[in-house]
Design a protein around this motif. Structure first.
Motif, short mmCIF file in Angstrom:
data_model
loop_
_atom_site.label_atom_id
_atom_site.label_comp_id
_atom_site.label_asym_id
_atom_site.label_seq_id
_atom_site.Cartn_x
_atom_site.Cartn_y
_atom_site.Cartn_z
N THR A 43 119.71 83.31 6.51
CA THR A 43 118.25 83.42 6.58
C THR A 43 117.77 83.23 8.00
N GLY A 44 118.33 82.22 8.68
CA GLY A 44 117.96 81.99 10.08
C GLY A 44 118.31 83.18 10.95
N PHE A 45 119.45 83.82 10.70
CA PHE A 45 119.87 85.00 11.45
C PHE A 45 118.80 86.09 11.36
N VAL A 46 118.34 86.35 10.14
CA VAL A 46 117.34 87.40 9.92
C VAL A 46 116.01 87.01 10.59
N ALA A 58 127.40 84.27 16.43
CA ALA A 58 127.54 83.83 15.04
C ALA A 58 128.18 84.93 14.18
N ALA A 59 127.75 86.18 14.40
CA ALA A 59 128.29 87.29 13.62
C ALA A 59 129.76 87.53 13.93
N VAL A 60 130.12 87.46 15.23
CA VAL A 60 131.52 87.65 15.62
C VAL A 60 132.39 86.52 15.08
N GLY A 61 131.87 85.30 15.12
CA GLY A 61 132.62 84.17 14.56
C GLY A 61 132.88 84.34 13.07
N TRP A 62 131.90 84.89 12.38
CA TRP A 62 132.06 85.12 10.94
C TRP A 62 133.06 86.25 10.66
N ILE A 63 132.95 87.35 11.44
CA ILE A 63 133.78 88.52 11.19
C ILE A 63 135.20 88.34 11.72
N VAL A 64 135.33 87.85 12.96
CA VAL A 64 136.63 87.81 13.63
C VAL A 64 137.37 86.50 13.35
N LEU A 65 136.64 85.38 13.42
CA LEU A 65 137.29 84.07 13.29
C LEU A 65 137.24 83.51 11.88
#
Length: 308
Positions: free
Chosen positions: A285-288, A268-275
């Motif tokens: 919130t769910g991530f945390v 999820a983090a890579v999709g947000w940062i890279v894509l």
């Protein structure tokens, strides 16, 4: 509070002698699901399309050969069947089920099913008498699953019978492999890297016959594809599985499986940062929440099995 360190010693760099404390083993094992969380972006951006079994074999077999060069040898007679079983469970069955689920399910649904692995491991260990579960362990696993669900689920979900079945089978396969890895350990006077190498090789050989059946995309290797396959094999295969199986042997089964939550979170983090994929406030919130559940589970001791 933490699992005791393993007794097997080796001079191989991948076994990280300097990180032999329980905290060091946990931190090293956590790198594996973080690396695996990059698989989606590597596959979608670098690899040829519609060749999932080819990617699985090229992820497993070269990594196994590399580790076998570092730690050569053949498993002892009493360990060959065990190594084969672990190779099929952890690689040969898990990889195909993972890709079938990925193709037939929304990514969020597959991630949620996979994140239930700690609950499967707790249930298996308790049923077999190989560990006694504390309620707080179940609580951490449920918190992590809920967090992954919030992070990855979307409103548009369409399911068929095959996708959920494949995701559930893959989760059960890897969970069983982790439980048996913890139970069996590694052959005395043998490098753990050797066991990891043979598991990757056995798993890759099991997947090979599926290539002409499943894969139908064009076979083209350019610089991007070569880079992607190299990343999946050397980093996502040899390094990640060496660290993961080392942790699986040394740490409580429920703890190591909770580290697996880091894979969908990394994706999820890579999709947000890279894509450039958007993440809503609820997903953040769910991530945390999932991260808290995963980390909290590392500080809980599994009770030993009741004496028979």
């Amino acid at each position: 509070m933490w699992a005791s360190r393993t007794k097997t010693r080796s001079s191989h760099p991948l076994e990280l002698q300097g990180a032999s404390s329980p905290l060091g083993i946990t931190a090293a094992a956590a790198l594996a699901p973080v690396v695996w969380g990059t698989t989606y972006v590597v596959t979608s951006e670098l690899l040829p399309p519609d060749r999932p079994m080819t990617a699985s074999v090229l992820r497993a077999v070269p990594a196994g050969l590399l580790l076998l060069l570092i730690a050569p040898g053949i498993p002892g007679r009493g360990w060959r069947l065990k190594t084969t079983v672990l190779g099929v469970l952890n690689i040969g069955l898990f990889f195909p089920m993972l890709f079938v689920a990925a193709y037939r399910l929304p990514g969020g649904v597959a991630a949620v099913v996979g994140s239930a692995q700690p609950l499967v491991i707790i249930a298996m260990s308790t049923a077999l008498g190989w560990g006694r579960t504390r309620p707080v362990q179940i609580g951490c696993a449920l918190v992590a699953v809920a967090g992954v669900a919030l992070t990855t689920m979307t409103s548009a979900v369409h399911l068929d019978a095959i996708g959920p079945a494949a995701a559930a089978m893959g989760t059960a396969s890897m969970a069983t492999g982790i439980v048996l890895t913890k139970r069996w350990g590694v052959q005395q006077n043998t490098s753990p890297l050797n066991s990891t190498a043979w598991q990757l090789l056995v798993g890759g050989m099991v997947i090979c016959p599926l290539i002409p059946i499943v894969d139908d995309g064009p076979w083209a290797i350019d610089a991007k594809a070569a880079l992607g396959y190299a990343w999946l094999s050397v980093i996502g295969g040899a390094m990640a599985y060496a660290l993961w199986f080392r942790g699986a042997r040394a740490l409580p089964s429920a703890s190591i499986s909770l580290l697996g939550i880091l894979s969908p979170l990394t994706a999820a983090a890579v999709g947000w940062i890279v894509l450039g994929q958007n993440m809503t406030a609820l997903q953040c919130t769910g991530f945390v929440v999932a991260l808290i559940g995963s980390i909290a589970g590392q500080f809980i001791t599994t009770r030993p099995p009741r004496p028979t």
